[in-house]
Design a protein around this motif. Structure first.
Motif, short mmCIF file in Angstrom:
data_model
loop_
_atom_site.label_atom_id
_atom_site.label_comp_id
_atom_site.label_asym_id
_atom_site.label_seq_id
_atom_site.Cartn_x
_atom_site.Cartn_y
_atom_site.Cartn_z
N VAL A 1 -67.24 -13.81 45.55
CA VAL A 1 -66.47 -15.06 45.55
C VAL A 1 -66.14 -15.49 46.97
O VAL A 1 -66.38 -16.64 47.36
CB VAL A 1 -65.18 -14.90 44.72
CG1 VAL A 1 -64.36 -16.19 44.76
CG2 VAL A 1 -65.51 -14.51 43.29
N ASP A 2 -65.58 -14.58 47.75
CA ASP A 2 -65.03 -14.95 49.05
C ASP A 2 -66.11 -15.08 50.12
O ASP A 2 -66.11 -16.03 50.90
CB ASP A 2 -63.99 -13.91 49.47
CG ASP A 2 -62.97 -14.48 50.45
OD1 ASP A 2 -62.55 -15.63 50.24
OD2 ASP A 2 -62.61 -13.79 51.41
N LYS B 1 -67.57 -19.04 48.49
CA LYS B 1 -66.74 -19.88 49.35
C LYS B 1 -67.48 -20.30 50.61
O LYS B 1 -67.32 -21.41 51.11
CB LYS B 1 -65.45 -19.16 49.70
CG LYS B 1 -64.42 -19.12 48.58
CD LYS B 1 -63.13 -18.43 49.00
CE LYS B 1 -62.41 -19.19 50.08
NZ LYS B 1 -61.13 -18.54 50.45
N LEU C 1 -69.76 -23.07 49.56
CA LEU C 1 -69.02 -24.27 49.16
C LEU C 1 -68.51 -25.03 50.38
O LEU C 1 -68.53 -26.27 50.41
CB LEU C 1 -67.86 -23.87 48.25
CG LEU C 1 -67.04 -25.00 47.63
CD1 LEU C 1 -67.91 -25.90 46.75
CD2 LEU C 1 -65.88 -24.43 46.81
N LYS C 2 -68.07 -24.28 51.40
CA LYS C 2 -67.56 -24.91 52.61
C LYS C 2 -68.68 -25.70 53.30
O LYS C 2 -69.76 -25.17 53.58
CB LYS C 2 -67.01 -23.85 53.56
CG LYS C 2 -66.41 -24.43 54.84
CD LYS C 2 -65.87 -23.33 55.73
CE LYS C 2 -65.27 -23.90 57.02
NZ LYS C 2 -64.76 -22.82 57.91
N ASP D 1 -67.22 -29.75 48.32
CA ASP D 1 -66.16 -28.76 48.27
C ASP D 1 -64.84 -29.33 47.77
O ASP D 1 -64.09 -28.65 47.06
CB ASP D 1 -65.98 -28.06 49.63
CG ASP D 1 -65.97 -29.03 50.79
OD1 ASP D 1 -66.56 -30.11 50.68
OD2 ASP D 1 -65.36 -28.69 51.82
N ARG E 1 -62.98 -26.74 42.24
CA ARG E 1 -61.85 -25.82 42.27
C ARG E 1 -62.33 -24.46 41.76
O ARG E 1 -63.03 -24.38 40.75
CB ARG E 1 -60.73 -26.36 41.38
CG ARG E 1 -59.52 -25.46 41.23
CD ARG E 1 -58.57 -26.10 40.22
NE ARG E 1 -57.51 -25.17 39.82
CZ ARG E 1 -56.85 -25.25 38.69
NH1 ARG E 1 -57.15 -26.22 37.82
NH2 ARG E 1 -55.89 -24.39 38.40
N ILE E 2 -61.97 -23.37 42.47
CA ILE E 2 -62.39 -22.03 42.09
C ILE E 2 -61.17 -21.22 41.65
O ILE E 2 -60.17 -21.14 42.37
CB ILE E 2 -63.08 -21.30 43.25
CG1 ILE E 2 -64.26 -22.11 43.77
CG2 ILE E 2 -63.54 -19.91 42.82
CD1 ILE E 2 -64.89 -21.53 45.02
N LEU F 1 -58.57 -20.03 44.53
CA LEU F 1 -59.08 -19.83 45.89
C LEU F 1 -59.34 -21.18 46.56
O LEU F 1 -59.82 -22.09 45.91
CB LEU F 1 -60.36 -19.01 45.84
CG LEU F 1 -60.21 -17.64 45.18
CD1 LEU F 1 -61.56 -16.97 45.05
CD2 LEU F 1 -59.28 -16.76 45.99
#
Length: 276
Positions: A239-240, A244, A247-248, A253, A257-258, A276
């Motif tokens: 995920v991180d 993410k 997505l960034k 983005d 929503r995550i 997140l």
């Protein structure tokens, strides 16, 4: 498509793009293209061959036909949710193409984004470009609704999305952003099945084993809510560090929503729900 998705989510709650549904966008061209790419012998051969280098030789997670089916489905679900949420797309429009071509670009890029793996895992998006270009020249020529100029423009947008899916190159279109994010959304434990069974214990494999389910649905504060259920803290890496990161800067983005849900085990109680 559905059989592969069901393996990752046996209760069938994962959102699936259905060509027979009513959509918030013109879908005739997209559905025609899906029928072609899902049955084209050359594309099918690439999707099988492209798994050898990343999985058998490098020990990474699945990058073959199953991965492509999941990524394509999630890309189209993202596209549908974003369209329903009023998000405007720019890739096809900037080229003077029709709204109906947005989904075509997303589907073709999601299908062909990893074929460069037949050359090498490292820098594979750059190898995907010439290989995908050859396939697109033939496939787009065979589709009756594109003239030469339109085919060139669709091809360019597809190649842009392929290039941006796994590189530092900045996505300049929402279509490219969708493919970039959808690639990271294939993170459930089913993706690490092959390397895990063969003894792979890298962070990608272990973290993928910790992800139980990924669900896409309309959000309250954004057009898309991605809910990720994990059974071990190792899933945070997926995920991180992966989702993410993709997505960034994806251009979509702010519309996604995550929410991560962490449980003790497959049958455990809910531990925490983190946005997140």
């Amino acid at each position: 498509m559905s059989d592969d998705l069901d393996e990752a989510d046996p209760d069938g709650s994962v959102r699936v793009y259905d060509p027979d549904d009513d959509h918030d966008f013109p879908d005739e061209r997209l559905n025609a293209v899906l029928e072609v790419v899902e049955n084209d012998p050359e594309i099918v051969a690439y999707l099988e061959a492209q798994n050898v280098n990343p999985v058998m030789r490098k020990g990474y997670n699945d990058h073959g036909r199953k991965h492509i089916e999941i990524v394509r489905n999630r890309a189209l679900c993202l596209y549908e949710l974003l369209k329903a949420g009023g998000v405007q797309f720019n890739g096809a429009g900037d080229q003077g193409l029709q709204e109906a071509d947005e989904g075509v670009i997303v589907a073709l890029a999601a299908t062909l984004h990893d074929i460069g793996h037949v050359v090498h895992r490292d820098d594979h998006p750059y190898y995907s470009i010439p290989l995908a270009a050859d396939v697109l020249d033939r496939v787009l020529r065979e589709l009756e609704f594109y003239d030469v100029g339109e085919a060139v423009r669709v091809k360019g947008e597809v190649l842009h999305a392929i290039l941006c899916h796994h590189t530092e190159e900045e996505p300049l279109t929402n279509e490219a952003g969708i493919v970039r994010v959808a690639d990271a959304l294939d993170m459930e434990r089913g993706r690490s099945r092959i390397p895990y069974e063969e003894g792979g214990r890298g962070i990608n494999t272990i973290s993928s084993q910790a992800i139980r389910k990924v669900t896409l649905q309309p959000g309250d504060t954004a057009p898309v809510m991605v809910e990720i259920e994990m059974v071990d803290a190792a899933g945070v890496f997926q995920v991180d560090e992966l989702l993410k990161a993709k997505l960034k800067g994806s251009r979509i983005d702010e519309h996604v929503r995550i929410v991560a849900i962490n449980t003790h085990s497959d049958d455990g109680d809910l531990v925490e729900r983190i946005e997140l």
